[in-house]
Design a protein around this motif. Structure first.
Motif, PDB file in Angstrom:
ATOM      1  N   LEU A 188       0.835  -1.206   0.000  1.00 49.95           N
ATOM      2  CA  LEU A 188       0.000   0.000   0.000  1.00 49.95           C
ATOM      3  C   LEU A 188       0.867   1.251   0.000  1.00 49.95           C
ATOM      4  O   LEU A 188       0.549   2.239  -0.672  1.00 49.95           O
ATOM      5  CB  LEU A 188      -0.919  -0.003   1.221  1.00 49.95           C
ATOM      6  CG  LEU A 188      -2.091  -0.979   1.212  1.00 49.95           C
ATOM      7  CD1 LEU A 188      -2.773  -1.001   2.573  1.00 49.95           C
ATOM      8  CD2 LEU A 188      -3.105  -0.605   0.124  1.00 49.95           C
ATOM      9  N   ASP A 189       1.966   1.224   0.741  1.00 46.00           N
ATOM     10  CA  ASP A 189       2.861   2.384   0.795  1.00 46.00           C
ATOM     11  C   ASP A 189       3.524   2.611  -0.550  1.00 46.00           C
ATOM     12  O   ASP A 189       3.660   3.750  -1.012  1.00 46.00           O
ATOM     13  CB  ASP A 189       3.905   2.172   1.886  1.00 46.00           C
ATOM     14  CG  ASP A 189       4.735   3.419   2.136  1.00 46.00           C
ATOM     15  OD1 ASP A 189       4.166   4.409   2.643  1.00 46.00           O
ATOM     16  OD2 ASP A 189       5.939   3.427   1.830  1.00 46.00           O
ATOM     17  N   LEU A 220      -5.895   3.476   4.083  1.00 48.82           N
ATOM     18  CA  LEU A 220      -5.996   2.050   4.375  1.00 48.82           C
ATOM     19  C   LEU A 220      -4.783   1.576   5.166  1.00 48.82           C
ATOM     20  O   LEU A 220      -4.903   0.778   6.105  1.00 48.82           O
ATOM     21  CB  LEU A 220      -6.115   1.254   3.073  1.00 48.82           C
ATOM     22  CG  LEU A 220      -7.412   1.458   2.279  1.00 48.82           C
ATOM     23  CD1 LEU A 220      -7.360   0.692   0.967  1.00 48.82           C
ATOM     24  CD2 LEU A 220      -8.623   1.035   3.099  1.00 48.82           C
ATOM     25  N   ARG A 221      -3.628   2.060   4.796  1.00 48.19           N
ATOM     26  CA  ARG A 221      -2.416   1.645   5.511  1.00 48.19           C
ATOM     27  C   ARG A 221      -2.414   2.185   6.942  1.00 48.19           C
ATOM     28  O   ARG A 221      -1.982   1.510   7.880  1.00 48.19           O
ATOM     29  CB  ARG A 221      -1.181   2.147   4.760  1.00 48.19           C
ATOM     30  CG  ARG A 221       0.127   1.633   5.331  1.00 48.19           C
ATOM     31  CD  ARG A 221       1.262   1.935   4.386  1.00 48.19           C
ATOM     32  NE  ARG A 221       2.486   1.309   4.841  1.00 48.19           N
ATOM     33  CZ  ARG A 221       3.410   1.908   5.584  1.00 48.19           C
ATOM     34  NH1 ARG A 221       3.223   3.163   5.960  1.00 48.19           N
ATOM     35  NH2 ARG A 221       4.502   1.276   5.957  1.00 48.19           N
ATOM     36  N   MET A 222      -2.912   3.385   7.105  1.00 46.20           N
ATOM     37  CA  MET A 222      -2.966   3.970   8.438  1.00 46.20           C
ATOM     38  C   MET A 222      -3.938   3.193   9.326  1.00 46.20           C
ATOM     39  O   MET A 222      -3.670   2.979  10.511  1.00 46.20           O
ATOM     40  CB  MET A 222      -3.381   5.436   8.350  1.00 46.20           C
ATOM     41  CG  MET A 222      -3.119   6.231   9.607  1.00 46.20           C
ATOM     42  SD  MET A 222      -3.383   7.999   9.344  1.00 46.20           S
ATOM     43  CE  MET A 222      -2.074   8.378   8.199  1.00 46.20           C
ATOM     44  N   GLU A 223      -5.047   2.744   8.752  1.00 46.50           N
ATOM     45  CA  GLU A 223      -6.010   1.971   9.533  1.00 46.50           C
ATOM     46  C   GLU A 223      -5.390   0.668  10.010  1.00 46.50           C
ATOM     47  O   GLU A 223      -5.608   0.234  11.140  1.00 46.50           O
ATOM     48  CB  GLU A 223      -7.261   1.670   8.692  1.00 46.50           C
ATOM     49  CG  GLU A 223      -8.112   2.875   8.380  1.00 46.50           C
ATOM     50  CD  GLU A 223      -8.592   3.596   9.622  1.00 46.50           C
ATOM     51  OE1 GLU A 223      -8.774   2.935  10.660  1.00 46.50           O
ATOM     52  OE2 GLU A 223      -8.771   4.810   9.569  1.00 46.50           O
ATOM     53  N   ASP A 224      -4.590   0.033   9.150  1.00 46.75           N
ATOM     54  CA  ASP A 224      -3.956  -1.211   9.556  1.00 46.75           C
ATOM     55  C   ASP A 224      -2.921  -0.954  10.650  1.00 46.75           C
ATOM     56  O   ASP A 224      -2.755  -1.760  11.553  1.00 46.75           O
ATOM     57  CB  ASP A 224      -3.284  -1.865   8.354  1.00 46.75           C
ATOM     58  CG  ASP A 224      -2.777  -3.255   8.675  1.00 46.75           C
ATOM     59  OD1 ASP A 224      -3.593  -4.188   8.608  1.00 46.75           O
ATOM     60  OD2 ASP A 224      -1.582  -3.413   8.998  1.00 46.75           O
ATOM     61  N   THR A 225      -2.244   0.190  10.559  1.00 51.47           N
ATOM     62  CA  THR A 225      -1.260   0.537  11.578  1.00 51.47           C
ATOM     63  C   THR A 225      -1.934   0.739  12.925  1.00 51.47           C
ATOM     64  O   THR A 225      -1.386   0.396  13.974  1.00 51.47           O
ATOM     65  CB  THR A 225      -0.508   1.822  11.181  1.00 51.47           C
ATOM     66  OG1 THR A 225       0.077   1.628   9.891  1.00 51.47           O
ATOM     67  CG2 THR A 225       0.589   2.143  12.175  1.00 51.47           C
ATOM     68  N   LEU A 226      -3.150   1.286  12.918  1.00 52.87           N
ATOM     69  CA  LEU A 226      -3.862   1.519  14.168  1.00 52.87           C
ATOM     70  C   LEU A 226      -4.172   0.208  14.891  1.00 52.87           C
ATOM     71  O   LEU A 226      -4.275   0.175  16.111  1.00 52.87           O
ATOM     72  CB  LEU A 226      -5.186   2.256  13.890  1.00 52.87           C
ATOM     73  CG  LEU A 226      -5.083   3.654  13.294  1.00 52.87           C
ATOM     74  CD1 LEU A 226      -6.469   4.206  13.041  1.00 52.87           C
ATOM     75  CD2 LEU A 226      -4.305   4.579  14.187  1.00 52.87           C
ATOM     76  N   LEU A 227      -4.304  -0.876  14.137  1.00 53.76           N
ATOM     77  CA  LEU A 227      -4.687  -2.140  14.747  1.00 53.76           C
ATOM     78  C   LEU A 227      -3.572  -2.737  15.603  1.00 53.76           C
ATOM     79  O   LEU A 227      -3.833  -3.452  16.552  1.00 53.76           O
ATOM     80  CB  LEU A 227      -5.085  -3.145  13.650  1.00 53.76           C
ATOM     81  CG  LEU A 227      -6.321  -2.769  12.835  1.00 53.76           C
ATOM     82  CD1 LEU A 227      -6.576  -3.813  11.771  1.00 53.76           C
ATOM     83  CD2 LEU A 227      -7.537  -2.624  13.745  1.00 53.76           C
ATOM     84  N   HIS A 228      -2.297  -2.438  15.244  1.00 52.93           N
ATOM     85  CA  HIS A 228      -1.209  -3.054  16.000  1.00 52.93           C
ATOM     86  C   HIS A 228      -0.617  -2.128  17.051  1.00 52.93           C
ATOM     87  O   HIS A 228       0.160  -2.548  17.878  1.00 52.93           O
ATOM     88  CB  HIS A 228      -0.083  -3.507  15.056  1.00 52.93           C
ATOM     89  CG  HIS A 228       0.889  -2.428  14.719  1.00 52.93           C
ATOM     90  ND1 HIS A 228       0.686  -1.558  13.674  1.00 52.93           N
ATOM     91  CD2 HIS A 228       2.061  -2.060  15.306  1.00 52.93           C
ATOM     92  CE1 HIS A 228       1.702  -0.710  13.615  1.00 52.93           C
ATOM     93  NE2 HIS A 228       2.550  -0.982  14.591  1.00 52.93           N
TER      94      HIS A 228
END
Length: 352
Positions: free
Chosen positions: A40-41, A298-306
């Motif tokens: 994504l990045d 989308l990438r930021m949302e995935d980062t929020l999960l961890h």
């Protein structure tokens, strides 16, 4: 061996060396998240470079021939034209960045929280202190990690250069660092640092304030309790606001970092971040500042999960210091205190 020393050796490593353990755990979590979301990045960076009007200065025909693609078509194009593994081109400096950034912001935030700001008279750590501390820690961490960001962006664009028939700039990560240092000196490694730290500050501010505001609103004004659904909705909103605030600075940062340079390492397209902003708006329109927005969000949302796992140790540390318990719902009177279920400490990325 004394009794206290014997007891200390029986403690878990996370209690014997809390900061070291926190740093190692956050680094491992960030590495896994980076590997999972790096395509994504890469897609985001390629989209940010599409239709770059300033290339007309160099007589570069790439702006006329390159088709405008969305996120999915760009990703599929990379796979078809360059190969599947090229979706991870530049991932090594991205991992380096996380190590430097996570370490820099963690040390900075701990110092700000314990020495500069301190807790209130009622032993609470107010939200406004968390926001300011998080922004400052993110800015310093991003500044320290700028050289790795620079190499990452340039390596992400190497595949496109090859397709356009241009010579590759680097043979690998370490050659990239050495070449940039030889051509531009130490200063050359910090090209694009101004929009880079601006993005870090805006992302941290938008994320911290939005998350807590939305979560408290949902808990107090809806049937939702403080659970995974509430955290998910709050993260969704905070990631959206953070992306809206940070994407323009991210576009400017990427273009300044990727611009061609002379033998002295000076940029040939942009004199400054302000010049890059003006040229982008005049040549491509205001919405050009939001190129790559969707993969960025989308990438930021995935980062929020961890990130909650990243700083679980920080939450427990704050709870013990303030003598609070991790209750499922804070009353209204405690809304200005620390957010223990999702600590607003050194959680913010930069970035990413």
């Amino acid at each position: 061996m004394s009794v206290p020393e014997e007891e200390e050796t029986l403690l878990p490593l996370t209690q014997r060396w809390p900061r070291t353990s926190k740093f190692l755990l956050s680094g491992c979590a960030a590495t896994v998240a980076e590997l999972a979301t790096f395509p994504l990045d890469l897609t985001k960076t390629r989209l940010q470079m599409q239709g770059e009007a300033a290339l007309a200065k160099l007589g570069d025909g790439a702006t006329d021939s390159a088709p405008y693609r969305g996120m999915v078509r760009t990703a599929l194009g990379i796979v078809q034209e360059e190969g599947f593994l090229k979706l991870w081109q530049g991932v090594t400096p991205a991992i380096y960045r996380h190590v430097v950034y996570s370490g820099g912001r963690m040390v900075t935030y701990e110092h700000l929280r314990e020495v500069v700001f301190g807790k209130s008279e009622d032993k609470h750590y107010p939200l406004w202190k968390s926001v300011i501390g998080g922004m400052m820690a993110g800015v310093i961490g991003q500044f320290l990690a700028n050289p790795t960001d620079l190499v990452k962006v340039q390596m992400q664009m190497e595949g496109k250069r090859k397709l356009e028939g241009k010579p590759l700039r680097f043979r690998g990560v370490h050659h990239a660092f050495a070449k940039i240092l030889a051509e531009g000196g130490i200063r050359g490694l910090w090209a694009g640092w101004i929009p880079n730290i601006q993005r870090a500050a805006l992302v941290n501010m938008g994320d911290l304030t939005t998350y807590d505001t939305v979560k408290h609103y949902l808990v107090l004004n809806t049937p939702l309790e403080e659970n995974i659904a509430t955290h998910g909705l709050s993260s969704l909103c905070s990631g959206l606001v953070a992306s809206i605030l940070g994407t323009p600075a991210d576009v400017i940062k990427s273009r300044i970092m990727n611009q061609p340079r002379d033998k002295q390492g000076r940029g040939l397209l942009y004199k400054s971040s302000t010049d890059c902003l003006i040229q982008a708006v005049q040549g491509e329109g205001f919405l050009s500042l939001y190129k790559g927005f969707l993969p960025s969000w989308l990438r930021m949302e995935d980062t929020l999960l961890h990130r909650d796992c990243d700083l679980k140790g920080a939450a427990l540390s704050i709870s013990m210091e303030t003598e609070f318990s991790l209750t499922p719902l804070l009353p209204k009177s405690d809304l200005s205190g620390p957010n223990l279920s999702r600590p607003t400490t050194e959680t913010q990325r930069g970035v990413s």
